[in-house]
Design an enzyme around this catalytic site. Structure first.
Site, PDB file in Angstrom:
ATOM      1  N   GLU A  11       0.867  -1.187   0.000  1.00  0.00           N
ATOM      2  CA  GLU A  11       0.000   0.000   0.000  1.00  0.00           C
ATOM      3  C   GLU A  11       0.893   1.222   0.000  1.00  0.00           C
ATOM      4  O   GLU A  11       1.887   1.275   0.733  1.00  0.00           O
ATOM      5  CB  GLU A  11      -0.897  -0.021   1.236  1.00  0.00           C
ATOM      6  CG  GLU A  11      -1.722   1.236   1.462  1.00  0.00           C
ATOM      7  CD  GLU A  11      -2.536   1.163   2.762  1.00  0.00           C
ATOM      8  OE1 GLU A  11      -2.882   0.041   3.175  1.00  0.00           O
ATOM      9  OE2 GLU A  11      -2.788   2.227   3.359  1.00  0.00           O
TER      10      GLU A  11
ATOM     11  N   GLU B 190      -2.162  11.299   4.057  1.00  0.00           N
ATOM     12  CA  GLU B 190      -3.248  11.134   5.018  1.00  0.00           C
ATOM     13  C   GLU B 190      -3.186  12.311   5.981  1.00  0.00           C
ATOM     14  O   GLU B 190      -2.110  12.707   6.426  1.00  0.00           O
ATOM     15  CB  GLU B 190      -3.110   9.827   5.792  1.00  0.00           C
ATOM     16  CG  GLU B 190      -3.290   8.577   4.947  1.00  0.00           C
ATOM     17  CD  GLU B 190      -3.086   7.311   5.744  1.00  0.00           C
ATOM     18  OE1 GLU B 190      -4.079   6.668   6.123  1.00  0.00           O
ATOM     19  OE2 GLU B 190      -1.908   6.966   5.989  1.00  0.00           O
TER      20      GLU B 190
END
Length: 270
Positions: A151, A156
């Protein structure tokens, strides 16, 4: 315009190999990594509705990040060249009993790429429990179930922080706990209330994370360690979503909702 489109298509063919259904997987040609990037795919969100040849609204799931994902139109808006992905209080719990709904899009099954640069220009709104994210997952199952295919978290943001997190996850970091050899994440300061450009430059031997065109953190491919350290040798698709809640970000404050991630454009170069 026809000549421009033809020129763009020709230049794309020179830098990438395309495969998959309707040639939607773009694999950068070998030897291109040290040459000038060329634009191969983009969306400026200038249409009146989401381009469904490129994107799908993310369905709900059983993880923290997609627990509130919804196709409800109230979570999406396109206006004046901007895409609004919204986290809201559910307006009708008689149909969907979840208290909150969130909007997110992905290119799964429609566009994926291996190596190159991606840039996403967006503005992040702040709220208690807000967790906007831009990230990538493997399009093909090369190494097995998650997290073996890896990933890549381009960005974020949590709550009202003045930093973003830029991270890689894999079997190597999550299961083998090898989070420091090499370090698997970095942070970068930003003003979340302004438009910023988030991105990575992805090479066969490293992933360079970036903010507003500046390098912020590099995750290298390491020799002599477990092979699961580098699952990043395969095509990945793009996810952009306005998430809410979860153990990492904390409780959702309904008084702060709605909250939005406002996306201007997405560009991919190889």
């Amino acid at each position: 315009m026809v000549l421009l489109a033809a020129a763009t298509a020709f230049s794309a063919c020179k830098v990438t190999e395309r495969s998959g259904t309707k040639n939607y997987i773009y694999v950068q040609k070998k030897g291109r990594e040290n040459k000038q990037w060329k634009l191969v795919w983009q969306d400026d969100f200038n249409e009146k509705s989401l381009d469904t040849s490129k994107w799908t609204r993310i369905p709900p799931g059983g993880s923290a990040w997609d627990a509130h994902m919804s196709s409800n139109d109230a979570c999406y808006r396109l206006d004046n060249g901007l895409l609004y992905l919204r986290g809201i209080i559910n307006p009708d719990t008689s149909v969907d009993k979840r208290p909150y709904l969130t909007g997110g899009i992905w290119t799964k099954g429609k566009f994926a790429f291996q190596y190159g640069r991606i840039e996403i220009r967006a503005k992040l709104e702040c709220a208690g429990g807000a967790w906007p994210a831009m990230w990538m997952l493997a399009e093909q199952n090369k190494y097995g179930k998650y997290p073996r295919n890896g990933e890549i978290d381009i960005m974020e943001h949590l709550n009202r922080d003045s930093i973003i997190y830029q991270t890689t996850h894999s079997y190597y970091t999550l299961d083998l706990k090898q989070t420091e050899h090499p370090p698997h994440f970095g942070t970068a300061k930003l003003n979340p209330l302004e438009f910023n450009t988030f991105g990575i430059s992805w090479y066969p031997d490293k992933i360079v994370f970036q903010l507003n065109g500046k390098d912020t953190f590099t995750y290298p491919r390491v020799t002599g360690v477990d092979p699961s350290q580098w699952p990043y040798d395969q095509p990945f698709y793009i996810l952009i979503d306005q998430q809410l809640g979860g153990s990492w970000v904390g409780k959702i404050n309904p008084a702060d909702l709605p909250v939005q991630m406002i996306v201007d454009w997405v560009k991919v170069y190889q």
